[in-house]
Design a protein around this motif. Structure first.
Motif, PDB file in Angstrom:
ATOM      1  N   ALA A 139      -9.135  48.824   2.264  1.00  0.00           N
ATOM      2  CA  ALA A 139      -8.633  47.086   3.216  1.00  0.00           C
ATOM      3  C   ALA A 139      -9.982  46.598   2.564  1.00  0.00           C
ATOM      4  CB  ALA A 139      -8.755  46.794   4.849  1.00  0.00           C
ATOM      5  N   ILE A 140     -11.303  47.018   2.167  1.00  0.00           N
ATOM      6  CA  ILE A 140     -12.284  46.147   2.097  1.00  0.00           C
ATOM      7  C   ILE A 140     -12.000  45.974  -0.005  1.00  0.00           C
ATOM      8  CG2 ILE A 140     -14.760  45.747   1.120  1.00  0.00           C
ATOM      9  CD1 ILE A 140     -15.420  47.354   3.306  1.00  0.00           C
ATOM     10  N   LEU A 141     -11.291  46.817  -0.150  1.00  0.00           N
ATOM     11  CA  LEU A 141     -11.676  47.127  -2.197  1.00  0.00           C
ATOM     12  C   LEU A 141      -9.861  45.601  -1.847  1.00  0.00           C
ATOM     13  CD1 LEU A 141     -11.104  47.816  -5.059  1.00  0.00           C
ATOM     14  CD2 LEU A 141      -9.942  49.537  -4.531  1.00  0.00           C
ATOM     15  N   ASP A 142      -9.363  45.882  -0.979  1.00  0.00           N
ATOM     16  CA  ASP A 142      -7.745  44.696  -0.987  1.00  0.00           C
ATOM     17  C   ASP A 142      -8.363  43.152  -0.633  1.00  0.00           C
ATOM     18  OD1 ASP A 142      -5.266  44.958  -1.481  1.00  0.00           O
ATOM     19  OD2 ASP A 142      -5.335  44.124   0.822  1.00  0.00           O
ATOM     20  N   ALA A 143      -9.384  43.537  -0.425  1.00  0.00           N
ATOM     21  CA  ALA A 143      -9.937  42.069  -0.195  1.00  0.00           C
ATOM     22  C   ALA A 143     -10.991  41.670  -1.290  1.00  0.00           C
ATOM     23  CB  ALA A 143     -10.763  42.266   1.186  1.00  0.00           C
ATOM     24  N   VAL A 144     -11.778  42.555  -1.409  1.00  0.00           N
ATOM     25  CA  VAL A 144     -12.704  42.040  -2.878  1.00  0.00           C
ATOM     26  C   VAL A 144     -11.886  42.063  -4.877  1.00  0.00           C
ATOM     27  CG1 VAL A 144     -13.523  43.368  -5.166  1.00  0.00           C
ATOM     28  CG2 VAL A 144     -14.943  43.681  -1.984  1.00  0.00           C
ATOM     29  N   ILE A 145     -10.374  42.434  -5.061  1.00  0.00           N
ATOM     30  CA  ILE A 145      -9.905  42.597  -5.213  1.00  0.00           C
ATOM     31  C   ILE A 145      -9.203  40.738  -5.846  1.00  0.00           C
ATOM     32  CG2 ILE A 145      -7.397  42.832  -6.625  1.00  0.00           C
ATOM     33  CD1 ILE A 145      -8.119  45.892  -5.810  1.00  0.00           C
ATOM     34  N   GLU A 146      -8.619  40.708  -3.977  1.00  0.00           N
ATOM     35  CA  GLU A 146      -7.775  39.379  -3.915  1.00  0.00           C
ATOM     36  C   GLU A 146      -8.977  38.288  -4.097  1.00  0.00           C
ATOM     37  OE1 GLU A 146      -4.204  38.057  -3.800  1.00  0.00           O
ATOM     38  OE2 GLU A 146      -4.779  40.150  -2.963  1.00  0.00           O
TER      39      GLU A 146
END
Lengths: 188, 188
Positions: free
Chosen positions: A51-58
């Motif tokens: 979920a953190i990675l997802d937010a970082v990519i976003e």
DNA sequence: CACGATCTAGGACAGTTGTCCTACGAGGCG
DNA sequence: CGCCTCGTAGGACAACTGTCCTAGATCGTG
């Protein structure tokens, strides 16, 4: 502290750490230490590392869109904009020498891991690809615009990998010059 | 089983796994399972994970030297040899699409980790770089031979990163064609 | 002041990591 | 046969991973 602000701090720290050390080599503990929070508490803000990675990519997607818009307003001509992209390997030269291209290294790592979010990360490349294609179309090379866009992307990745490996700034400069010459043959 | 043969099996399996999954994401347990040995027993053959990596790099160096010698005997002309290198992104196209360039991804990972053995891994690039430089020197471009060699290397890395990300074989083909044209301007 | 929502620290948890030790078995040589 | 080296299995070890829970602190609002 407000939850939104903390969340933003976490994403910022994670973004930097993922870039500097790689996704897998960065642990919850690392991010927690960088932000100054306890490790266990992360679950309140993000239910998993993915979920953190997802937010970082976003966040990177948003940042990239913003950068491309700035380039468009700063550079009136399509070839000036493409050149702006080409010169990013000089503008961000120090970071690229130390950590590689943030887009390329993340995509390489996620692709190799077979990670679910590789598709999202690929979107970072697609953003540049579509934008470059548009510039080449404006230059009057519509039928081969995507090909040319991919060529410029490949240039950036090749330079980044070798710059990261050899830490040779002169090499980067020579490759940019070469690219400038190549670009001039496609100018209006 | 003889110790030497087991050691070779370990290096082979580790080589493949490091390429497919990355160095950090490969554990002793993974290698042990691939070879069919107990995990604890590894210490008899290699005193650390880094020692395995060292052996893997050494094996790749030897393999690369052998490949370059073969190319020299198969291709009589320097430009034919350079083309042989350029076309490696097609020859190994399937692997590169799935796992990237074995040299580039290893170097990127080790550089980012700040790993001690990054210097050794860089030697893999240097092998190609020196060999390509020699071919360009034979073509009569001695004074810019290293520059040209690095350019060819950058091509291969750029293509590999994007091929790995987008899995687009047509793109690779177009880039190779472009490179063939570029090369022809440097032919004797 | 008191209440409820928001945010936090600290630790439990099961699993995995690289490292290291000890005991055993196979096989060649005296 | 007995010995000794080589190779192995199995597990102990502490450290770390991502995940998850619970109890308490903080704070704006009624």
């Amino acid at each position: 502290m407000s939850g939104a602000a903390t969340r933003e701090q976490i994403v910022d720290a994670a973004d930097r750490l993922f870039y500097h050390r790689g996704y897998e080599h960065t642990s919850f503990a690392d991010i927690a230490a960088a932000v100054g929070l306890s490790r266990g508490n992360f679950y309140y803000h993000f239910k998993s590392k993915d979920a953190i990675l997802d937010a970082v990519i976003e966040a990177r997607l948003a940042g990239t869109r913003h950068m491309l818009e700035q380039w468009e307003s700063q550079q009136p001509t399509p070839d000036g904009r493409i050149l702006q992209f080409v010169e990013i390997v000089l503008t961000n030269g120090t970071d690229i020498q130390q950590y590689g291209c943030p887009v390329g290294t993340l995509n390489t790592e996620l692709a190799k891991l077979g990670h679910t979010l590789h598709g999202q990360a690929r979107g970072l490349f697609t953003l540049f690809r579509d934008w470059l294609r548009e510039q080449f179309t404006l230059l009057g090379h519509g039928e081969q615009a995507d090909d040319l866009a991919m060529h410029v992307l490949a240039f950036s990745q090749g330079v980044a990998v070798l710059s990261h490996t050899f830490r040779d700034e002169e090499f980067v400069r020579r490759e940019v010059d070469r690219m400038r010459d190549w670009l001039s043959t496609y100018r209006k």
